[in-house]
Design an enzyme around this catalytic site. Structure first.
Site, PDB file in Angstrom:
ATOM      1  N   HIS A  95       0.864  -1.189   0.000  1.00  0.00           N
ATOM      2  CA  HIS A  95       0.000   0.000   0.000  1.00  0.00           C
ATOM      3  C   HIS A  95       0.900   1.238   0.000  1.00  0.00           C
ATOM      4  CE1 HIS A  95      -3.536   2.418   0.761  1.00  0.00           C
ATOM      5  NE2 HIS A  95      -2.879   3.036   1.722  1.00  0.00           N
ATOM      6  N   ASP A 131      -6.690  -2.424   4.042  1.00  0.00           N
ATOM      7  CA  ASP A 131      -5.412  -1.798   4.400  1.00  0.00           C
ATOM      8  C   ASP A 131      -5.131  -1.841   5.902  1.00  0.00           C
ATOM      9  OD1 ASP A 131      -5.049  -1.135   1.678  1.00  0.00           O
ATOM     10  OD2 ASP A 131      -6.084   0.773   1.924  1.00  0.00           O
TER      11      ASP A 131
HETATM   12  N1  NHR Z   1      -9.091  -6.283  -0.173  1.00  0.00           N
HETATM   13  C1  NHR Z   1      -9.172  -6.422   1.157  1.00  0.00           C
HETATM   14  N2  NHR Z   1     -10.182  -7.136   1.666  1.00  0.00           N
HETATM   15  N3  NHR Z   1      -8.280  -5.867   2.005  1.00  0.00           N
HETATM   16  C2  NHR Z   1      -7.272  -5.137   1.511  1.00  0.00           C
HETATM   17  O1  NHR Z   1      -6.418  -4.603   2.369  1.00  0.00           O
HETATM   18  C3  NHR Z   1      -7.135  -4.937   0.100  1.00  0.00           C
HETATM   19  C4  NHR Z   1      -8.088  -5.541  -0.720  1.00  0.00           C
HETATM   20  C5  NHR Z   1      -8.026  -5.362  -2.106  1.00  0.00           C
HETATM   21  C6  NHR Z   1      -7.046  -4.559  -2.658  1.00  0.00           C
HETATM   22  C7  NHR Z   1      -5.116  -3.000  -2.423  1.00  0.00           C
HETATM   23  C8  NHR Z   1      -5.457  -1.548  -1.955  1.00  0.00           C
HETATM   24  C9  NHR Z   1      -4.301  -0.627  -2.284  1.00  0.00           C
HETATM   25  O2  NHR Z   1      -3.203  -0.871  -1.770  1.00  0.00           O
HETATM   26  C10 NHR Z   1      -6.105  -3.935  -1.821  1.00  0.00           C
HETATM   27  C11 NHR Z   1      -6.143  -4.138  -0.454  1.00  0.00           C
HETATM   28  C12 NHR Z   1      -8.430  -0.884  -4.203  1.00  0.00           C
HETATM   29  C13 NHR Z   1      -9.258  -0.138  -3.372  1.00  0.00           C
HETATM   30  C14 NHR Z   1     -10.614   0.313  -3.862  1.00  0.00           C
HETATM   31  O3  NHR Z   1     -11.236   1.179  -3.253  1.00  0.00           O
HETATM   32  C15 NHR Z   1      -8.814   0.138  -2.084  1.00  0.00           C
HETATM   33  C16 NHR Z   1      -7.571  -0.313  -1.638  1.00  0.00           C
HETATM   34  C17 NHR Z   1      -6.756  -1.063  -2.477  1.00  0.00           C
HETATM   35  C18 NHR Z   1      -7.180  -1.354  -3.759  1.00  0.00           C
HETATM   36  N4  NHR Z   1     -11.138  -0.281  -4.967  1.00  0.00           N
HETATM   37  C19 NHR Z   1     -12.421   0.062  -5.590  1.00  0.00           C
HETATM   38  C20 NHR Z   1     -13.457  -1.049  -5.377  1.00  0.00           C
HETATM   39  O4  NHR Z   1     -14.660  -0.731  -5.452  1.00  0.00           O
HETATM   40  C21 NHR Z   1     -12.274   0.234  -7.078  1.00  0.00           C
HETATM   41  C22 NHR Z   1     -11.290   1.342  -7.427  1.00  0.00           C
HETATM   42  C23 NHR Z   1     -10.888   1.334  -8.905  1.00  0.00           C
HETATM   43  O5  NHR Z   1     -11.279   0.410  -9.661  1.00  0.00           O
HETATM   44  O6  NHR Z   1     -10.132   2.237  -9.292  1.00  0.00           O
HETATM   45  O7  NHR Z   1     -13.084  -2.231  -5.247  1.00  0.00           O
HETATM   46  O8  NHR Z   1      -4.443   0.395  -2.994  1.00  0.00           O
END
Ligand code: NHR
Length: 194
Positions: A95, A131
């Site tokens: 992250h 995170d």
């Molecule tokens: N899933 C869980 N359960 N826990 C974590 O800590 C996760 C995870 C999935 C991905 C990576 C994280 C990063 O380091 C990650 C950690 C995407 C989002 C998000 O809001 C948040 C954190 C991270 C990755 N995603 C949106 C969603 O609706 C879509 C955003 C987009 O497509 O641009 O899934 O950044």
């Protein structure tokens, strides 16, 4: 992802990268993987009615390669509790912030707007809360006067490319122990990259 593939190949890890799996067919990492003879798969999240249904298929695609470690690298879909629990203890992420500060998105802009003098990246075990998993390693960089989110992101990313392969290697080689949510290196290597 590319940094992990390169480190695995050049540092003589007792491991191989079994597969690169994306939710988007246009993910650049897929082409890189093909060029390096690594198996690839795409599970398109838009083809599923729910996050649960997507994650069941994603888990199937991952399990097909029986991995010891699953590393999120630019993966942008929040994973369901079911997926995370299935891969507990072997699922990691990097992250782009010094957790527990700045979970979620737009970390660099938020760090600059908060007046932070330090920023960085965190490799952590993935748990159901976004995170929030146990911290494996962190890299720190300065926030410089006049920094833009893009400039800070580039400075952090350069360190991520060192930090993440190192942390994955520790996990692959069984060099990490978690006690009461605190991750330590069994041989005392520094988990802080300066
Ligand atoms: N899933 C869980 N359960 N826990 C974590 O800590 C996760 C995870 C999935 C991905 C990576 C994280 C990063 O380091 C990650 C950690 C995407 C989002 C998000 O809001 C948040 C954190 C991270 C990755 N995603 C949106 C969603 O609706 C879509 C955003 C987009 O497509 O641009 O899934 O950044």
């Amino acid at each position: 992802m590319e940094a992990i593939v390169r480190a695995c190949a050049t540092e003589g890890w007792t491991a191989r990268v079994a597969a690169v799996i994306a939710n988007r067919a246009d993910a650049a990492g897929l082409e890189f993987a093909r060029q390096h003879g690594i198996a690839t798969a795409v599970v398109d999240h838009t083809a599923f009615d729910s996050r649960e249904a997507f994650d069941v298929e994603l888990a199937r695609a991952v399990e097909a390669h029986a991995p010891d470690v699953v590393a999120l690298a630019g993966f942008m879909r929040i994973l369901t509790d079911g997926f995370v629990e299935r891969f507990a203890g072997r699922l990691v992420n990097v992250h782009p912030a010094l957790l527990p500060a700045f979970t979620g998105l737009h970390t660099h802009r938020r760090a600059i707007e908060a007046g932070c003098k330090l920023a960085g990246a965190t490799v952590h075990f993935v748990t159901p809360t976004l995170d929030h998993g146990p911290i494996i390693a962190q890299a720190v960089v300065p926030v410089l006067p006049g920094d833009t989110p893009e400039a800070l992101a580039a400075r952090v990313l350069e360190r991520e490319h060192v930090l993440y392969p190192r942390a994955v290697r520790w996990l692959v080689h069984g060099l990490l122990r978690t006690t009461d949510g605190i991750v330590s290196h069994t041989r005392g290597e520094s988990q802080l990259l300066r």
